[in-house]
Design a protein around this motif. Structure first.
Motif, PDB file in Angstrom:
ATOM      1  N   VAL A 167       0.828  -1.206   0.000  1.00  0.00           N
ATOM      2  CA  VAL A 167       0.000   0.000   0.000  1.00  0.00           C
ATOM      3  C   VAL A 167       0.864   1.259   0.000  1.00  0.00           C
ATOM      4  CG1 VAL A 167      -0.277   0.088   2.519  1.00  0.00           C
ATOM      5  CG2 VAL A 167      -2.048   1.075   1.038  1.00  0.00           C
ATOM      6  N   THR A 168       2.071   1.160   0.545  1.00  0.00           N
ATOM      7  CA  THR A 168       2.943   2.337   0.569  1.00  0.00           C
ATOM      8  C   THR A 168       3.280   2.768  -0.849  1.00  0.00           C
ATOM      9  OG1 THR A 168       3.933   1.321   2.511  1.00  0.00           O
ATOM     10  CG2 THR A 168       5.028   3.264   1.639  1.00  0.00           C
ATOM     11  N   PHE A 169       3.686   1.793  -1.677  1.00  0.00           N
ATOM     12  CA  PHE A 169       4.030   2.109  -3.059  1.00  0.00           C
ATOM     13  C   PHE A 169       2.784   2.565  -3.831  1.00  0.00           C
ATOM     14  CE2 PHE A 169       5.611   0.535  -7.378  1.00  0.00           C
ATOM     15  CZ  PHE A 169       6.400   1.651  -7.579  1.00  0.00           C
ATOM     16  N   ALA A 170       1.626   2.002  -3.459  1.00  0.00           N
ATOM     17  CA  ALA A 170       0.382   2.433  -4.104  1.00  0.00           C
ATOM     18  C   ALA A 170       0.127   3.911  -3.832  1.00  0.00           C
ATOM     19  CB  ALA A 170      -0.792   1.588  -3.601  1.00  0.00           C
ATOM     20  N   ILE A 171       0.393   4.336  -2.605  1.00  0.00           N
ATOM     21  CA  ILE A 171       0.179   5.745  -2.253  1.00  0.00           C
ATOM     22  C   ILE A 171       1.193   6.632  -2.985  1.00  0.00           C
ATOM     23  CG2 ILE A 171       0.296   7.419  -0.345  1.00  0.00           C
ATOM     24  CD1 ILE A 171      -0.852   5.126   1.445  1.00  0.00           C
ATOM     25  N   VAL A 172       2.452   6.155  -3.082  1.00  0.00           N
ATOM     26  CA  VAL A 172       3.473   6.903  -3.824  1.00  0.00           C
ATOM     27  C   VAL A 172       3.021   7.095  -5.280  1.00  0.00           C
ATOM     28  CG1 VAL A 172       5.822   6.781  -4.750  1.00  0.00           C
ATOM     29  CG2 VAL A 172       5.395   6.206  -2.347  1.00  0.00           C
ATOM     30  N   CYS A 173       2.512   6.015  -5.889  1.00  0.00           N
ATOM     31  CA  CYS A 173       2.067   6.092  -7.287  1.00  0.00           C
ATOM     32  C   CYS A 173       0.877   7.034  -7.427  1.00  0.00           C
ATOM     33  CB  CYS A 173       1.694   4.705  -7.802  1.00  0.00           C
ATOM     34  SG  CYS A 173       3.123   3.639  -7.974  1.00  0.00           S
ATOM     35  N   GLY A 174      -0.047   6.960  -6.464  1.00  0.00           N
ATOM     36  CA  GLY A 174      -1.188   7.874  -6.484  1.00  0.00           C
ATOM     37  C   GLY A 174      -0.712   9.324  -6.400  1.00  0.00           C
ATOM     38  N   GLY A 175       0.283   9.567  -5.559  1.00  0.00           N
ATOM     39  CA  GLY A 175       0.818  10.922  -5.404  1.00  0.00           C
ATOM     40  C   GLY A 175       1.489  11.409  -6.679  1.00  0.00           C
ATOM     41  N   ALA A 220      -1.111  14.477 -13.474  1.00  0.00           N
ATOM     42  CA  ALA A 220      -2.371  14.381 -14.223  1.00  0.00           C
ATOM     43  C   ALA A 220      -3.023  15.732 -14.438  1.00  0.00           C
ATOM     44  CB  ALA A 220      -3.331  13.457 -13.476  1.00  0.00           C
ATOM     45  N   THR A 221      -3.952  15.760 -15.374  1.00  0.00           N
ATOM     46  CA  THR A 221      -4.774  16.948 -15.591  1.00  0.00           C
ATOM     47  C   THR A 221      -5.925  16.940 -14.591  1.00  0.00           C
ATOM     48  OG1 THR A 221      -4.284  16.622 -17.919  1.00  0.00           O
ATOM     49  CG2 THR A 221      -5.926  18.286 -17.378  1.00  0.00           C
ATOM     50  N   ARG A 222      -6.636  15.809 -14.559  1.00  0.00           N
ATOM     51  CA  ARG A 222      -7.707  15.686 -13.564  1.00  0.00           C
ATOM     52  C   ARG A 222      -7.130  14.948 -12.371  1.00  0.00           C
ATOM     53  NH1 ARG A 222     -13.193  14.158 -16.304  1.00  0.00           N
ATOM     54  NH2 ARG A 222     -13.853  14.586 -14.187  1.00  0.00           N
ATOM     55  N   ARG A 223      -6.571  15.721 -11.469  1.00  0.00           N
ATOM     56  CA  ARG A 223      -5.684  15.174 -10.439  1.00  0.00           C
ATOM     57  C   ARG A 223      -6.333  14.142  -9.531  1.00  0.00           C
ATOM     58  NH1 ARG A 223      -1.088  18.192  -9.960  1.00  0.00           N
ATOM     59  NH2 ARG A 223      -1.069  20.120 -11.136  1.00  0.00           N
ATOM     60  N   TRP A 224      -7.457  14.515  -8.918  1.00  0.00           N
ATOM     61  CA  TRP A 224      -8.032  13.608  -7.913  1.00  0.00           C
ATOM     62  C   TRP A 224      -8.555  12.326  -8.541  1.00  0.00           C
ATOM     63  CZ3 TRP A 224      -7.043  13.528  -3.071  1.00  0.00           C
ATOM     64  CH2 TRP A 224      -6.661  14.702  -2.418  1.00  0.00           C
ATOM     65  N   LYS A 225      -9.268  12.488  -9.643  1.00  0.00           N
ATOM     66  CA  LYS A 225      -9.855  11.311 -10.280  1.00  0.00           C
ATOM     67  C   LYS A 225      -8.759  10.363 -10.751  1.00  0.00           C
ATOM     68  CE  LYS A 225     -13.938  10.570 -12.852  1.00  0.00           C
ATOM     69  NZ  LYS A 225     -14.927  11.159 -13.746  1.00  0.00           N
ATOM     70  N   ALA A 280      -5.613  10.149  -9.678  1.00  0.00           N
ATOM     71  CA  ALA A 280      -4.897   9.566  -8.531  1.00  0.00           C
ATOM     72  C   ALA A 280      -5.706   8.418  -7.926  1.00  0.00           C
ATOM     73  CB  ALA A 280      -4.614  10.633  -7.483  1.00  0.00           C
ATOM     74  N   LEU A 281      -7.022   8.612  -7.805  1.00  0.00           N
ATOM     75  CA  LEU A 281      -7.857   7.559  -7.223  1.00  0.00           C
ATOM     76  C   LEU A 281      -7.914   6.332  -8.132  1.00  0.00           C
ATOM     77  CD1 LEU A 281     -10.767   9.642  -5.657  1.00  0.00           C
ATOM     78  CD2 LEU A 281      -9.075   8.233  -4.445  1.00  0.00           C
ATOM     79  N   LEU A 282      -8.009   6.581  -9.445  1.00  0.00           N
ATOM     80  CA  LEU A 282      -8.049   5.444 -10.374  1.00  0.00           C
ATOM     81  C   LEU A 282      -6.694   4.734 -10.432  1.00  0.00           C
ATOM     82  CD1 LEU A 282     -10.329   6.807 -13.231  1.00  0.00           C
ATOM     83  CD2 LEU A 282     -10.774   4.814 -11.798  1.00  0.00           C
ATOM     84  N   VAL A 283      -5.607   5.474 -10.268  1.00  0.00           N
ATOM     85  CA  VAL A 283      -4.278   4.856 -10.189  1.00  0.00           C
ATOM     86  C   VAL A 283      -4.212   3.946  -8.959  1.00  0.00           C
ATOM     87  CG1 VAL A 283      -1.883   5.409  -9.552  1.00  0.00           C
ATOM     88  CG2 VAL A 283      -2.911   6.475 -11.551  1.00  0.00           C
ATOM     89  N   PHE A 284      -4.714   4.434  -7.862  1.00  0.00           N
ATOM     90  CA  PHE A 284      -4.741   3.651  -6.627  1.00  0.00           C
ATOM     91  C   PHE A 284      -5.581   2.382  -6.819  1.00  0.00           C
ATOM     92  CE2 PHE A 284      -5.909   3.021  -2.085  1.00  0.00           C
ATOM     93  CZ  PHE A 284      -4.654   3.093  -1.522  1.00  0.00           C
ATOM     94  N   LEU A 285      -6.722   2.537  -7.491  1.00  0.00           N
ATOM     95  CA  LEU A 285      -7.590   1.393  -7.775  1.00  0.00           C
ATOM     96  C   LEU A 285      -6.896   0.402  -8.712  1.00  0.00           C
ATOM     97  CD1 LEU A 285     -10.526   0.082  -7.800  1.00  0.00           C
ATOM     98  CD2 LEU A 285     -10.831   1.320  -9.946  1.00  0.00           C
ATOM     99  N   SER A 286      -6.305   0.927  -9.773  1.00  0.00           N
ATOM    100  CA  SER A 286      -5.652   0.090 -10.772  1.00  0.00           C
ATOM    101  C   SER A 286      -4.520  -0.729 -10.127  1.00  0.00           C
ATOM    102  CB  SER A 286      -5.106   1.017 -11.870  1.00  0.00           C
ATOM    103  OG  SER A 286      -4.455   0.317 -12.877  1.00  0.00           O
ATOM    104  N   PHE A 287      -3.752  -0.087  -9.267  1.00  0.00           N
ATOM    105  CA  PHE A 287      -2.684  -0.747  -8.522  1.00  0.00           C
ATOM    106  C   PHE A 287      -3.266  -1.890  -7.679  1.00  0.00           C
ATOM    107  CE2 PHE A 287       0.394  -1.421  -5.237  1.00  0.00           C
ATOM    108  CZ  PHE A 287       1.609  -0.945  -5.686  1.00  0.00           C
ATOM    109  N   HIS A 288      -4.379  -1.624  -7.025  1.00  0.00           N
ATOM    110  CA  HIS A 288      -4.972  -2.656  -6.166  1.00  0.00           C
ATOM    111  C   HIS A 288      -5.608  -3.791  -6.964  1.00  0.00           C
ATOM    112  CE1 HIS A 288      -4.116   0.041  -2.864  1.00  0.00           C
ATOM    113  NE2 HIS A 288      -4.368  -0.976  -2.065  1.00  0.00           N
ATOM    114  N   LEU A 289      -6.093  -3.483  -8.160  1.00  0.00           N
ATOM    115  CA  LEU A 289      -6.591  -4.569  -9.014  1.00  0.00           C
ATOM    116  C   LEU A 289      -5.443  -5.508  -9.359  1.00  0.00           C
ATOM    117  CD1 LEU A 289      -9.024  -2.613 -11.365  1.00  0.00           C
ATOM    118  CD2 LEU A 289      -9.639  -4.319  -9.641  1.00  0.00           C
ATOM    119  N   HIS A 290      -4.248  -4.939  -9.549  1.00  0.00           N
ATOM    120  CA  HIS A 290      -3.067  -5.771  -9.791  1.00  0.00           C
ATOM    121  C   HIS A 290      -2.842  -6.726  -8.606  1.00  0.00           C
ATOM    122  CE1 HIS A 290       1.191  -6.374 -11.339  1.00  0.00           C
ATOM    123  NE2 HIS A 290       1.231  -6.920 -10.133  1.00  0.00           N
TER     124      HIS A 290
END
Ligand SMILES: [Zn+2]
Length: 189
Positions: free
Chosen positions: A67-75, A81-86, A88-98
């Motif tokens: 989860v630490t690396f997931a948060i780093v990637c989200g950050g 990103a252009t749409r930062r929050w969306k 970052a959240l989808l990156v976090f989700l995508s990482f967790h799907l992995h």
């Protein structure tokens, strides 16, 4: 699962948010990024006959599956990103799907389950495994990859962009154009 399957899962997540090209790329890449800790594999193979082999794959694979690396990637995604929050959240989700896919179907040929050290590097408390885990080369992985490929083609045909856009928009346009020409549909929108 294989990097291709992980990537395609990430691509599905990237298609989920109405994002633009660069943000989509960030989400799709997040689907494979945990496996950068597997890049030691060729080093391990090449040095296996050395007096002191570098067991970089055996030692480090899955150390970035946390989860630490997931948060780093989200950050990072938030910064790029252009749409930062969306994004970052989808990156976090995508990482967790992995991580979920690895839990479900990544048992090694030797039966090793590659537990996921979710709380690293701050704690060793959780080493996630799932008793129903199937093997890396088992049929469900091929079936899932097949379904994801069909979905990727369908989305490219319908929406007008494919994962090729990450590498080259010209290649992407050529591919999508060929698809749409092959399967014309007046109601495509
Ligand atoms: Zn993995």
């Amino acid at each position: 699962m294989s990097p291709i399957t992980h990537f395609l899962v990430g691509w599905m997540a990237a298609n989920g948010g109405g994002l633009q090209r660069r943000d989509r790329a960030l989400v799709a890449i997040a689907g494979v990024i945990p496996d950068v800790d597997g890049l030691g594999a060729p080093v391990e193979v090449l040095t296996k006959n050395w007096e002191r082999p570098l067991a970089w794959f055996s030692e480090y694979h899955h150390t970035f599956h946390n989860v630490t690396f997931a948060i780093v990637c989200g950050g990072l995604a938030f910064a790029l990103a252009t749409r930062r929050w969306k994004t970052a959240l989808l990156v976090f989700l995508s990482f967790h799907l992995h991580l979920l896919c690895d839990l479900a179907g990544a048992r090694g040929p030797d039966g090793h389950q590659w537990p996921i050290p979710y709380l690293k590097p701050f704690s060793d408390a959780w080493e996630l495994t799932w008793s129903g885990q199937w093997a890396l080369n088992a049929w469900p992985n091929f079936a899932i990859t097949g379904v994801l490929l069909v979905a990727t083609f369908y989305l490219a045909w319908r929406r007008g962009f494919s994962p090729l856009e990450i590498l080259s928009s010209r290649a992407d346009q050529a591919f999508v154009g060929a698809l749409q020409q092959r399967f014309p549909a007046p109601d495509r929108s």
